[in-house]
Design a protein around this motif. Structure first.
Motif, PDB file in Angstrom:
ATOM      1  N   GLN A 174       4.686  -7.850  10.479  1.00  0.00           N
ATOM      2  CA  GLN A 174       3.630  -9.049  10.063  1.00  0.00           C
ATOM      3  C   GLN A 174       2.588  -7.956   9.578  1.00  0.00           C
ATOM      4  O   GLN A 174       1.536  -8.741   8.631  1.00  0.00           O
ATOM      5  CB  GLN A 174       2.674  -9.727  11.834  1.00  0.00           C
ATOM      6  CG  GLN A 174       3.795 -10.073  12.241  1.00  0.00           C
ATOM      7  CD  GLN A 174       3.547 -11.213  11.478  1.00  0.00           C
ATOM      8  OE1 GLN A 174       3.817 -12.172  10.509  1.00  0.00           O
ATOM      9  NE2 GLN A 174       2.524 -12.540  12.566  1.00  0.00           N
ATOM     10  N   GLU A 175       2.384  -6.767   9.945  1.00  0.00           N
ATOM     11  CA  GLU A 175       1.191  -5.837   9.416  1.00  0.00           C
ATOM     12  C   GLU A 175       1.203  -5.611   8.093  1.00  0.00           C
ATOM     13  O   GLU A 175       0.076  -5.574   6.830  1.00  0.00           O
ATOM     14  CB  GLU A 175       0.967  -4.519  10.437  1.00  0.00           C
ATOM     15  CG  GLU A 175      -0.158  -3.734   9.913  1.00  0.00           C
ATOM     16  CD  GLU A 175      -0.106  -2.493  10.694  1.00  0.00           C
ATOM     17  OE1 GLU A 175      -1.032  -1.789   9.917  1.00  0.00           O
ATOM     18  OE2 GLU A 175      -0.236  -1.891  11.568  1.00  0.00           O
ATOM     19  N   PHE A 176       2.432  -4.829   7.840  1.00  0.00           N
ATOM     20  CA  PHE A 176       2.605  -5.215   5.917  1.00  0.00           C
ATOM     21  C   PHE A 176       2.808  -6.149   5.707  1.00  0.00           C
ATOM     22  O   PHE A 176       3.526  -5.368   4.283  1.00  0.00           O
ATOM     23  CB  PHE A 176       3.921  -2.727   6.482  1.00  0.00           C
ATOM     24  CG  PHE A 176       2.589  -2.296   6.476  1.00  0.00           C
ATOM     25  CD1 PHE A 176       2.366  -1.384   6.084  1.00  0.00           C
ATOM     26  CD2 PHE A 176       2.833  -1.785   8.390  1.00  0.00           C
ATOM     27  CE1 PHE A 176       1.836  -0.547   6.521  1.00  0.00           C
ATOM     28  CE2 PHE A 176       2.780  -1.030   8.019  1.00  0.00           C
ATOM     29  CZ  PHE A 176       2.016   0.380   8.150  1.00  0.00           C
ATOM     30  N   ARG A 177       3.343  -7.577   5.896  1.00  0.00           N
ATOM     31  CA  ARG A 177       3.042  -8.540   5.177  1.00  0.00           C
ATOM     32  C   ARG A 177       4.540  -8.051   4.573  1.00  0.00           C
ATOM     33  O   ARG A 177       5.038  -8.990   2.935  1.00  0.00           O
ATOM     34  CB  ARG A 177       2.413  -8.701   4.212  1.00  0.00           C
ATOM     35  CG  ARG A 177       1.155  -9.385   5.419  1.00  0.00           C
ATOM     36  CD  ARG A 177       0.379 -10.080   4.321  1.00  0.00           C
ATOM     37  NE  ARG A 177      -0.288  -9.609   3.073  1.00  0.00           N
ATOM     38  CZ  ARG A 177      -0.671  -9.510   2.161  1.00  0.00           C
ATOM     39  NH1 ARG A 177      -1.815  -9.778   2.457  1.00  0.00           N
ATOM     40  NH2 ARG A 177      -1.143  -8.760   1.111  1.00  0.00           N
ATOM     41  N   HIS A 199       5.335  -7.014  15.221  1.00  0.00           N
ATOM     42  CA  HIS A 199       4.201  -6.706  14.342  1.00  0.00           C
ATOM     43  C   HIS A 199       4.448  -4.931  12.995  1.00  0.00           C
ATOM     44  O   HIS A 199       3.285  -5.439  12.516  1.00  0.00           O
ATOM     45  CB  HIS A 199       3.875  -5.346  15.354  1.00  0.00           C
ATOM     46  CG  HIS A 199       3.384  -6.161  16.665  1.00  0.00           C
ATOM     47  ND1 HIS A 199       2.500  -7.282  16.712  1.00  0.00           N
ATOM     48  CD2 HIS A 199       4.631  -6.049  17.939  1.00  0.00           C
ATOM     49  CE1 HIS A 199       2.402  -8.106  18.412  1.00  0.00           C
ATOM     50  NE2 HIS A 199       3.388  -7.821  18.763  1.00  0.00           N
ATOM     51  N   PHE A 200       5.212  -4.373  12.668  1.00  0.00           N
ATOM     52  CA  PHE A 200       5.548  -4.124  11.747  1.00  0.00           C
ATOM     53  C   PHE A 200       5.419  -4.951  11.064  1.00  0.00           C
ATOM     54  O   PHE A 200       4.944  -4.660   9.700  1.00  0.00           O
ATOM     55  CB  PHE A 200       6.221  -2.525  11.774  1.00  0.00           C
ATOM     56  CG  PHE A 200       6.386  -2.155  10.397  1.00  0.00           C
ATOM     57  CD1 PHE A 200       5.966  -0.888  10.765  1.00  0.00           C
ATOM     58  CD2 PHE A 200       7.384  -2.295   9.134  1.00  0.00           C
ATOM     59  CE1 PHE A 200       5.980   0.151   8.930  1.00  0.00           C
ATOM     60  CE2 PHE A 200       7.147  -1.176   8.472  1.00  0.00           C
ATOM     61  CZ  PHE A 200       7.019  -0.321   8.619  1.00  0.00           C
TER      62      PHE A 200
END
Length: 76
Positions: A27-30, A24-25
């Protein structure tokens, strides 16, 4: 901010303890570049295979710190 607009992002240590949190980290920060141990990367790959949405941003993964085996080539 780097020369061409990139940002260095360092994950907090509690994020690194869980493949789900790390996924998720990322994904969130690409995140585009990741340095990880093979064991932790295999866990991340297993988690990614369970998700409907896949990690799209990773362009390079540097595996270091453990012995690298290719016993799970379908994950990479």
């Amino acid at each position: 901010t780097l020369l061409y607009g990139g940002i260095v992002t360092i994950a907090p240590s509690d994020i690194l303890d869980s493949a789900a949190y790390l996924w998720h980290f990322l994904q969130e920060f690409r995140i585009t570049h990741l340095s990880q141990t093979p064991a932790a990367f295999y866990e991340l790959c297993h988690y990614d295979h369970t998700q409907e949405e896949k990690l799209q941003s990773l362009a390079m993964v540097m595996l270091c710190g453990d012995t690298l085996t290719f016993s799970q080539p379908d994950l990479i």
